[in-house]
Scaffold this active site. Structure first.
Site, PDB file in Angstrom:
ATOM      1  N   TYR A 134       0.945  -1.241   0.130  1.00 42.97           N
ATOM      2  CA  TYR A 134       0.106   0.013  -0.076  1.00 42.97           C
ATOM      3  C   TYR A 134       0.970   1.244   0.097  1.00 42.97           C
ATOM      4  O   TYR A 134       1.565   1.430   0.929  1.00 42.97           O
ATOM      5  CB  TYR A 134      -0.958   0.093   1.301  1.00 42.97           C
ATOM      6  N   ARG A 155     -13.594   6.819  -5.960  1.00 42.81           N
ATOM      7  CA  ARG A 155     -12.298   6.157  -6.378  1.00 42.81           C
ATOM      8  C   ARG A 155     -11.945   5.640  -7.740  1.00 42.81           C
ATOM      9  O   ARG A 155     -10.783   5.525  -8.102  1.00 42.81           O
ATOM     10  CB  ARG A 155     -12.413   4.592  -5.383  1.00 42.81           C
TER      11      ARG A 155
END
Length: 329
Positions: free
Chosen positions: A54, A227
């Site tokens: 991430y 998103r």
């Protein structure tokens, strides 16, 4: 907050949890991360999810700093990382013993932790023998780098093989799987994994309960924000610009009357629906703003409204319930 055992283990995880994918390091700094983690924690969340991949490790750095700032007692928390994509070097990717050990130590350094409660194999590695991976993951547990290990987005066959190897070699088997599970993506969880729940008591830390925001209903009038419009996620947007993707978005709109009747948002209905599955140990939620965390945490109250007749109406509206094999017991 409701707390559930992680599979057949004795570990209790909050039914709703909070993850850092996409947001930490790209949309969220340390101050904002601490603020949102505190809202979740105050609502009873004890599980916070992360991964070495991430934001190229920045997500773990931010969470580590936020945890130091918040000063919570370590035993009150269940913290995780996932190992697979650790860098560009030839041994920085995959599930070799080398990368599992070095990647986990690097993740612990970024998180400023002595150990994580959960460590996941972030994807299956087809270039490394499963025995090597199981031995390395078992070693992490034996040495105290992690308390439990599991998999993420592995097939039922791959998970079964890991259990068989662990049993044959007297090693620590996987405790949990982290699969995608939501009203639009149900087959793997409800059909393929069914035998794993019965045979091994597999725990689950499910991700993407809102299908990247699609189940909030925000894309009903077009993909203009959220998103799907973020840089680097063009692949995800393209998925919903196909005919199949547009049909998925239209299916969500059929849920809107049910949510309005219950007096809850589409997001709360969708989150609550995932919590109703008894094989879900925890539902990983994500957010980039404090108000989103607050609204997500109300999903457990919404779950009480999802009586059997409402669950049936949801299935009929969505049309995504998978059929079980005819020869299934």
């Amino acid at each position: 907050m409701e707390y559930r055992n992680l599979g057949r283990s004795g570990l209790k995880v909050s039914a709703l949890s909070y993850g850092s994918w996409i947001t930490f390091g790209t949309q969220v700094d340390v101050k904002a991360a601490a603020e949102m983690m505190k809202i979740a924690y105050d609502a009873g969340v004890n599980f916070f999810d992360n991964a070495e991949a991430y934001a190229g490790g920045e997500s773990e750095i931010i969470m580590g700093k936020a945890l130091k700032k918040l000063g919570w007692k370590r035993s009150d928390l269940v913290l995780s990382t996932k190992i697979f994509w650790g860098g560009k070097g030839p041994n920085d990717t995959g599930l070799s013993r080398k990368h599992i050990l070095e990647g986990t130590r690097a993740a612990l350094d970024r998180l400023q932790l002595d150990y994580v409660d959960l460590v996941f194999c972030h994807r299956p590695d087809y270039e490394t023998p499963i025995e090597e991976t199981v031995r390395a993951m078992s070693y992490l547990v034996d040495k105290g780098y992690a308390l439990y290990w599991g998999t993420s987005e592995w097939s039922a066959r791959e998970i079964t093989k890991a259990y068989e190897v662990a049993e044959r070699l007297h090693l620590v088997p996987p405790t949990m799987e982290q699969p995608e599970y939501n009203l639009l993506d149900r087959s793997r969880f409800e059909v393929e994994y069914k035998a794993l729940f019965e045979e091994y008591g597999l725990g689950t830390t499910t991700w993407s309960p809102l299908a990247s925001g699609v189940l909030t209903g925000k894309y009903g009038k077009g993909i203009e924000e959220g998103r799907l419009t973020l840089p680097g996620y063009e692949w995800l947007r393209k998925r919903y610009e196909t005919e199949d993707g547009r049909q998925r978005i239209q299916a969500v709109e059929r849920l809107r009357p049910i949510a309005e009747e219950l007096g809850i948002s589409l997001a709360q209905l969708s989150l609550a629906w995932v919590t109703k599955n008894p094989h879900v140990s925890t539902v990983i939620t994500g957010a980039s703003r404090p108000d989103q965390v607050e609204q997500n945490m109300k999903a457990l109250d919404a779950a009480e409204l999802l009586r059997p007749e409402i669950m049936n109406r949801i299935d009929e509206a969505m049309g995504t319930k998978p059929e079980q094999p005819r020869n299934w017991r």
